[in-house]
Every structure is written in C-alpha cells, then in structure tokens.
Design an enzyme around this catalytic site. Structure first.
Site: not given
Ligand code: ADP
Ligand code: MG
Ligand code: ZN
Length: 193
Positions: A22, A89, A181, A184
């Site tokens: 996102t 999404e 990963c 895990c």
């Molecule tokens: P997505 O849309 O892929 O679910 P978002 O863009 O909403 O992801 O959110 C990314 C943000 O989530 C990262 O910049 C970080 O602040 C936060 N975050 C929380 N947990 C993790 C994680 N395990 N790895 C990387 N970022 C994470």
């Molecule tokens: Mg998202």
């Molecule tokens: Zn791992």
C-alpha cells in the site's frame, strides 16, 4: 496536448502482508498527482480496515478511494479523463478484475494494482496469478520475518480460524497476521489457545 503514443499499461505490486504494497501504491499515486494526472483509487468493499473511503497503509499514510463490490463496478466509475487507476487489495476482487485492468490499459490508462500474491497457506490468492501474468511490470516486495528477521515473503495467520478447512479470507492486521519467511512460515497453523 498529447506527446507520443498512448501508454496504457498494468503494474502489479505484490508481496506478503506488511511488505509495503500500500505504501508503494500510495507513493506512485502521489507522484502521478504531482504530475497533475487525474487519479482514481478503488478497493474492494470487503476490506473495511481503518476506513471505508481511504486506502491506508499500516504506517497510516492514506489517499481517498472508492469502495466497490465487484470488479466491473470499477469500469463504470472511471472517468474519461482519468489517467491513472490505483487498485488496492486486488486479491479480494473476482476474476473480472483482470479484464477490467486489461480494458483500462487498452484505453490508455495506467493501472497500478497492489495485492497479496499468496494467502495465509502460501497458495496463490484469488485473481492475482492472472493479473501478474498480464502485467507489463511486476514488483514483488518483502517484509521482515517476525521469527528470524530475514526477508519475509509469506503471511502467517496467528489467531482466528486455523485448521485444515479454515476460511481463506479473514480480514485483519497485526491482531491476526504476521510476516514470515519461507522457512519460518507454517502453512497449516493449529490453534494453540
Ligand atoms: P501492505 O500493504 O503490504 O500490507 P503497508 O504498506 O500497509 O503494507 O505497511 C508497510 C509498513 O508496515 C512498513 O513500512 C512498516 O512500518 C510496517 N510493518 C509492520 N510489520 C512489519 C514487518 N514485519 N515487516 C516490514 N514492515 C512492517
Ligand atoms: Mg496494504
Ligand atoms: Zn524467518
């Protein structure tokens, strides 16, 4: 004024939950807005996390979006002068999302679709494999594995429906999922509580 040929194409941003899909979608949308291109953003009605009329990252970045139930609703709502269509999404849409993206691209629209490539079992999610196949450009992002700290490509369900016949779609965030990963990740999680 038109410079050169019409450039309609499809970009897909995929990866696990928390991989920044996102954020990346919002980054691209903001740059298009800076270039004064008309942008419209859509998301499936099912995703009611955070806000009904915004696309928001886990980092609380956001832009206005239109929630729609079916993929074909997007075609009806895209204005003639829209240059960029963002879809977040995308995995929650029906297969019709592929034809919608294709039609828009043929019309000259830049389509940016973000979505989970895999579900919590590590299986291809909804229309994403087809969308990835027809895209001009694919970006696969990784998160950080919450177990080992390595690059996470998968989404672990940590609560809610587990077991072998657990439903694929349970909308949630850190309360229900974490990034992991390949090594895990547990594709058949069992209830521990
Ligand atoms: P997505 O849309 O892929 O679910 P978002 O863009 O909403 O992801 O959110 C990314 C943000 O989530 C990262 O910049 C970080 O602040 C936060 N975050 C929380 N947990 C993790 C994680 N395990 N790895 C990387 N970022 C994470
Ligand atoms: Mg998202
Ligand atoms: Zn791992």
């Amino acid at each position: 004024m038109i410079h050169g040929p019409i450039h309609g194409f499809i970009e897909v941003v995929c990866g696990s939950m928390f991989s920044g899909k996102t954020e990346e979608l919002l980054r691209r949308i903001k740059r298009a807005q800076i270039a004064k291109q008309k942008v419209q953003v859509f998301k499936p009605l099912i995703d009611n996390r955070y806000s009904a009329d915004h696309v928001q990252s886990h980092d609380a970045n956001k832009v206005a979006s239109v929630p729609v139930q079916f993929a074909r609703d997007i075609l009806e709502r895209v204005d003639d002068n829209t240059r960029v269509v963002g879809i977040d999404e995308a995995q929650f849409f029906d297969d019709g999302i592929v034809e919608v993206a294709q039609k828009l691209a043929y019309r000259g629209v830049r389509v940016i679709a973000a979505g989970l490539d895999m579900d919590f079992r590590g299986m291809p999610f909804g229309p994403m494999p087809k969308l990835l196949a027809v895209a001009e450009e694919v970006t696969k992002l990784s998160a950080v594995c919450m177990v080992c700290g390595g690059p996470a490509t998968r989404t672990q369900r940590t609560a809610g429906p587990m077991g072998t016949d657990a439903t694929q779609v349970v909308v949630g965030a850190k309360d229900l999922y974490e990034a992991r990963c390949r090594f895990c990740h547990e594709p058949n999680p069992v209830e521990t509580a």
